[in-house]
Design a protein around this motif. Structure first.
Motif: not given
Length: 333
Positions: A233-262
């Motif tokens: 889910v975090m992968t999609g959230v990060l994509q939306a933030i990047k596409e929006s250009g929003r700078k107010d968001i400072k933390l995105v916390f996912g879960g499970a422990g994927s290689k991508a997150a690491y």
């Protein structure tokens, strides 16, 4: 002549005993059946990868000592058929992560009644009146670990506004979200923009995470942090933030422990600082648990018990300080 006959008969009996012993030895090779879902998202892809990894390691370390058969199913009907095939194959042990609990329960119970010792991973069965091992992650602890980190990070950095996403309306999701909000509500300055303990389900899906985050970005002028409970889910959230250009968001916390997150944590990603484990390597742990039972290092008394034996794996926070202890470059998840 009689003496010669006695010698010949003795040799025949001796050879027969040798062949019988060889056949018994061959029959005694433990057969371990493993039934897991086919990949439908990153986490289940990891389950299959870790199952194959465990078997490959054990076959190399103990050639010929055990027989393994790993079957991957794209739905519960196929998995039921897989378990039946493993019973025909003659398995002595079953390690299974059920595609769905309810439809798989009868066939696992049938295997148990036939003498197969069963280890059920992650999703327990709907019938708890017979003996098997239920090895799973700690869902409440995952939510608690996530909530503590997010609460403390926000407070330390003067952040107050957040949104939260769950997975699906199932028991384990409720356990995670309850524990998460229990920690977040300990800091009165933090505001859930959806109000109270409200949140939306992202279906543990990258696409749904993207869509929900796009909605939040349009709805809320200021968002400081996002809890999405899952690294897919975090992968999609990060994509939306990047596409929006929003700078107010400072933390995105996912879960499970994927290689991508690491890797994001290792590379000092500006938004991804940590994750909480609920890792698909639990199927690897289950196979190793099964091997300990085979070898007598762990008791098989669970098989005759009147209820499942619960084995709970801890959920731990992974951040920059310990990420290399958990990272596996070869993992698919």
């Amino acid at each position: 002549m009689k003496k010669a006959l006695v010698i010949i008969l003795s040799l025949v009996f001796a050879m027969g005993a040798v062949f019988a012993a060889g056949a018994a030895e061959k029959a005694a090779v433990p057969k371990i059946g493993i039934a897991v879902p086919s990949p439908d998202h990153g986490w289940t892809g990891g389950i299959g990868w870790w199952a194959d990894k465990a078997v490959d390691e054990l076959q190399k370390e103990f050639p010929g000592k055990y027989e393994f058969k790993v079957l991957h199913a794209d739905g519960y009907a196929k998995q039921i058929s897989d378990v039946e095939d493993l019973m025909v194959w003659g398995m002595d042990y079953l390690v299974i992560l059920p595609h769905e609990s309810a439809p798989l329960t009868p066939v696992v119970k049938e295997a148990h009644a036939a003498g197969v010792k069963c280890i059920v991973v992650d999703r327990g069965l709907t019938d708890t009146s017979f003996g098997y091992v239920n090895l799973a992650g700690n869902n409440s602890e995952m939510g608690k670990v996530s909530g503590i980190f997010m609460r403390d990070f926000m407070k330390a950095n003067g952040l107050t506004r957040y949104v939260a996403m769950g997975g699906m309306p199932v028991v384990i999701d409720g356990e995670r979200m309850t524990a998460f909000f229990d920690e977040m509500t300990k800091e009165p300055s933090l505001v859930n923009l959806a109000g109270g303990r409200n949140y939306d389900f992202a279906d543990w899906s990258t696409q749904k995470g993207l869509e929900l985050m796009e909605t939040y970005i349009q709805k809320y002028p200021t968002i400081h942090a996002v809890f999405c409970q899952d690294d897919d889910v975090m992968t999609g959230v990060l994509q939306a933030i990047k596409e929006s250009g929003r700078k107010d968001i400072k933390l995105v916390f996912g879960g499970a422990g994927s290689k991508a997150a690491y890797e994001m944590i290792m590379n000092d990603d500006p938004l991804v600082k940590a994750t909480a484990t609920y890792h698909p390597s639990m199927v690897y742990d289950a196979i190793m648990y099964c091997l300990d039972v085979v070898e007598g290092r762990k008791s098989d008394a669970f098989h005759t018990a009147k209820a499942p034996l619960s084995v709970v794996l801890p959920s731990v926070l992974v951040d920059k300080s310990n990420v290399m202890d958990h990272y596996d470059a070869g993992s698919v998840f």
